[in-house]
Each structure stands twice: as C-alpha cells, then as structure tokens.
Scaffold this active site. Structure first.
Site, PDB file in Angstrom:
ATOM      1  N   GLU A   1      48.412  -8.011  64.847  1.00 37.83           N
ATOM      2  CA  GLU A   1      48.792  -9.403  65.087  1.00 37.83           C
ATOM      3  C   GLU A   1      50.136  -9.758  64.453  1.00 37.83           C
ATOM      4  OE1 GLU A   1      44.276 -11.268  65.503  1.00 37.83           O
ATOM      5  OE2 GLU A   1      45.477 -11.797  63.761  1.00 37.83           O
TER       6      GLU A   1
ATOM      7  N   GLU B   1      39.735  -6.469  68.415  1.00 38.96           N
ATOM      8  CA  GLU B   1      38.912  -7.406  67.643  1.00 38.96           C
ATOM      9  C   GLU B   1      38.294  -8.414  68.590  1.00 38.96           C
ATOM     10  OE1 GLU B   1      40.708  -9.544  64.383  1.00 38.96           O
ATOM     11  OE2 GLU B   1      41.797  -7.745  63.711  1.00 38.96           O
TER      12      GLU B   1
END
Length: 471
Positions: free
Chosen positions: A167, A365
């Site tokens: 991220e 995720e």
C-alpha cells in the site's frame, strides 16, 4: 450445497507485517512507529504501542504450527528495515536479524507454507526520517535499494515471492495529507514527492532483484478501492473519475501499465505539486516490470461532486470531489460501520483484466473488522464464534470466483490477518485474526473462521449452503 472450485495451486493464507507482529526486541534501530509512540502515546488507541504486540520474534515456531493447522499453503509478512539492517547507509545486516529471519522462513518452508516477503510495510527507520525526511529524499531511495539488495542476497535462495511495498499510497495519505501516520505533515507537494520517490525506490529494488534472484518473482501490493459515483450525473461520474485517478491510477498506471497518467501530471502542475526528479528517474519507474500484482480490498469509496467550497490551504484529492455515504448501503454493525460491498471484488478483477493487460494478481488482503466484544468469549467447544465474518467472506469469495471464471488471473487469497495484530494508531481496536490474541497472556485462541478456512484451503473449494427451493 453448491461448490466453487478454485484454480489448481491456488494460494490460501493470511497477511501480516513485521512491525505489527514481531515486537521490538533486539532491533538495532527504532522505526518511526517506535519513536512516534514514545513521543505521543495518546495518539494510539488505549495507549498500546508496537513494543510487544504478538511476540512473533519469540513465538514464530508456535505460530507457524498454527498456520499449518489453519490450512495455509502461503503466508505474507515483511522484513523490518530497522531490524535487518545494522548500518543503514551501507546496507550491512544485523547478525541476529539474519538468524531470526532465516529461522522464520525455514520454519514456514518446512511446514509446506510458501513465504511471500514484503520489504516495506510503513516502517521507515527513525533515523532516516529524522535525518533525511524519509522518502522525501531521493537519497533514501538509494538506501532502500541497498536494504533490498541485502535482503535478496541473504534470503533470495529460499524466498521466491517478493513484494517491494505494501500500500505505497498509505504513507503518502497518512503522513502528508490526513495526519494518521508519522511525520504528520499536511503538504500536497511533499505528498507528491514522497509518492514519486516510493515508486523510484520500488523500481530500484526491482532492478536489483533481476540481478540477484533470477528464479523468483517480484510484485507490489496496492490498495485498490473502486470509486462509485453517487448518481449517473456527469458531475458525480467526473468526481468518481478524479478519485480513481488520484487514489488508484496514480500508482497502478506507472507500476503496471508503464505510464504516468497525463491528467495526473496536469493536476499536479496546476496545484504546483509536481515532484522533483533526476534525468532518467521517470523512465526507470515506467520501464520496471513486475511479475504479479497484489490487491488489498476492504471497503468501497463513494463520492459525489463537490457541493461546498474547498477550504484547506494545501492540496488533497478532495479538491475535486466529496466523500459520500450511500443511504441504501449495507454496513458492518460491529466495527466503525464500514460499508460492505462484495461486488467490488468483481469490479476490481475485471478492471485489472480489461485495462491492465490481465496481469496475474492475488487478493493480498481482505478482512472483516470486528471488536473483541462483538466476537464474544469462547463457546462451549472453546471456539470464538465469528460466524458473521465467515458469511461475509463467502460473499466476497463468490464474487472472486465469478471473476476468475470470467478470465481474471487471480492466483490466491490472503486474509488479514493470521493472529489479531497491532494496527498503527488503532492498536487493537479492530480485530481481524483467525486467532485471537490475548493481550494479557499472549495466548492464541482459535475462532470459527479458522476452522472454516482450514476446510476451504485444504479442499480448494468454497462450499455454500443453497437455501431450500433454490437450484
């Protein structure tokens, strides 16, 4: 019962990170999280910092046994830059860290669990942030490349799946736009500079990887949040387009499509936020090819055209839109009332298929947040009942299976997370784990989601109960 079988060799497991699980024992350096907690403990939920957390440094063998029990064939975690590297300028490793990571990875491999290892999960070494400004500095991209080289040389013969950044937009948002990560600045130009330098660090690491791990694969994990407009009006659709450009395509296009969006460059120029760079930097980024993409997904983004004046004295993406809550949406009653939209998984997958060369990817995720109170205490059989989480995961996996059937090249699913772990300023406010962490004793307590996942992973098949009367 209806069964949905996933591709042969599908990865099933969980994701975590070093700073959220290992604790700080025997680290040669503090990370920005170690130091920020010491400076402002009141910013952290219940004043719980990263010093102890899951004690993975000492309990990794026990934890790998629990991973195997839960049916994992793969697991993603990260190497802490502040643990592995002793001399941050040269990249010289710390001997104890080398011992620890070798033992940890060997334990996974010997138990049939493929390690997927990430280099950066928000954990800049404190001294590099204080001395250089972290990724504000191009010099730190070189230091990251030296860290990457050390990691590849030490572990590349056993770890074959690598990730540069998890991220990468989050340190930009949290540290330079919205004040939920250190260094807590609010500066649109610095945000753009950090974003560019992170991509430059990624590209340098990929180049080194090609030289040092010829039989491995390397990728990046992006949190791709679909942007849905409030209505079909041109203004709302344009607002969603802006949100997608600034939050998704800003990293996705350079790292996967090998181009910086022209419109993004124009927006940054308009707001005097274009990053500084050296000759060849942009080409290095756009010419750097990854082998796979990781995608993190939790909630959709809902936006509408701005209806009020933009009042901040620095640039953020919200200059071009306002966030919106769908009054007809479905929401998680157990944690922060987040919207639930399984359809978004299908939309992400088809976007990758249709607009990004159908690159192979995995769901790096996904998780359903609950708190300890809503999960409750263990039932008579000793299992914590988080059936709510299971039902929602089934819905999301159905959408993923539909996307795979329609040609998307997804090769795995990693849920967040294995054991309830420490989560930045939220600490243990949100619980996601297959196993509960008892903060007092350190005990790992199994949840019903773990039993469900074990059957799913070992069979490679999602089995859904079909309501009576349906076919």
């Amino acid at each position: 019962m209806t069964q949905y079988t996933f591709p042969t060799g599908f990865f099933w497991g969980a994701a975590a990170s070093g700073p959220q699980t290992e604790g700080d024992i025997n680290k040669p350096h503090r990370s920005i999280w170690d130091s920020w907690f010491r400076e402002q403990p009141e910013r952290f939920f219940q004043q719980i910092g990263p010093q102890k957390v899951c004690e993975t440094y000492d309990k990794f063998r026990e934890d790998v046994a629990l991973m195997k029990q839960t049916g994992f064939n793969s697991f993603r975690t990260s190497i802490q830059w502040s643990r592995l590297i002793n001399d941050l300028e040269t990249g010289e490793p710390d001997a104890d860290a080398v011992r620890f990571y070798n033992a940890y990875f060997d334990e996974m491999i010997s138990n049939g669990i493929t390690p997927m290892i990430n280099l950066y999960h928000f954990d800049m070494p404190e001294v590099l942030q204080k001395r250089y400004g972290g990724f504000e500095s191009a010099h730190v991209t070189e230091l990251f490349a030296r860290f990457a080289r050390t990691a590849f040389q030490l572990f590349g013969h056993k770890v074959k799946h690598w990730i540069t950044f998890n991220e990468p937009i989050v340190p930009v948002e949290g540290g330079y736009l919205y004040d939920f990560h250190y260094p807590n600045k609010k500066d649109g130009k610095l945000a753009a500079q950090v974003a560019f330098n992170i991509m430059l660090a990624h590209a340098k690491a990929v180049r080194i990887f090609r030289e040092t791990v010829p039989n491995g694969e390397i990728g990046v994990v992006l949190n791709l949040t679909p942007s849905y407009p409030r209505s079909d009006s041109d203004a709302d659709k344009k607002a969603a387009w802006y949100a997608d450009l600034l939050f998704n395509r800003s990293f996705l296009d350079p790292l996967v499509k090998h181009e910086f969006p022209k419109e993004l460059c124009e927006i940054l120029a308009t707001h005097d936020c274009l990053p500084e760079m050296q000759a060849g930097d942009a080409h290095l980024i756009t010419s750097s090819a990854i082998d796979f993409l990781g995608v993190n997904y939790y909630v959709p983004r809902r936006v509408k055209a701005r209806e009020s004046a933009y009042t901040l004295d620095y640039f953020t993406p919200e200059y071009y839109f306002e966030n919106y809550v769908d009054p007809d949406g479905r929401f998680n009653p157990y944690r922060d009332n987040n919207e639930i939209l399984p359809q978004a998984i299908y939309d992400i997958a088809t976007n990758i298929r249709d607009n990004y060369g159908n690159i192979k990817w995995y769901l790096a995720e996904i998780g359903i947040a609950m708190d300890e109170e809503s999960e409750g205490q263990p039932q008579a059989d000793g299992v914590i009942d988080d059936t709510f989480r299971i039902r929602l995961m089934e819905e999301h996996l159905l959408q993923l299976h539909r996307a795979i059937t329609d040609g998307s090249q997804c090769f795995g699913v990693h849920q967040w997370t294995f054991i309830d772990n420490w989560s930045w300023i939220n600490s243990f406010k949100r619980r996601y784990g297959f196993w509960r962490l008892n903060l007092t004793t350190g005990e790992r307590q199994i949840k019903r989601n773990a039993l469900w996942f074990e059957k799913l992973a070992r069979s490679n098949t999602l089995t859904i109960s079909t309501p009576e009367g349906e076919q």
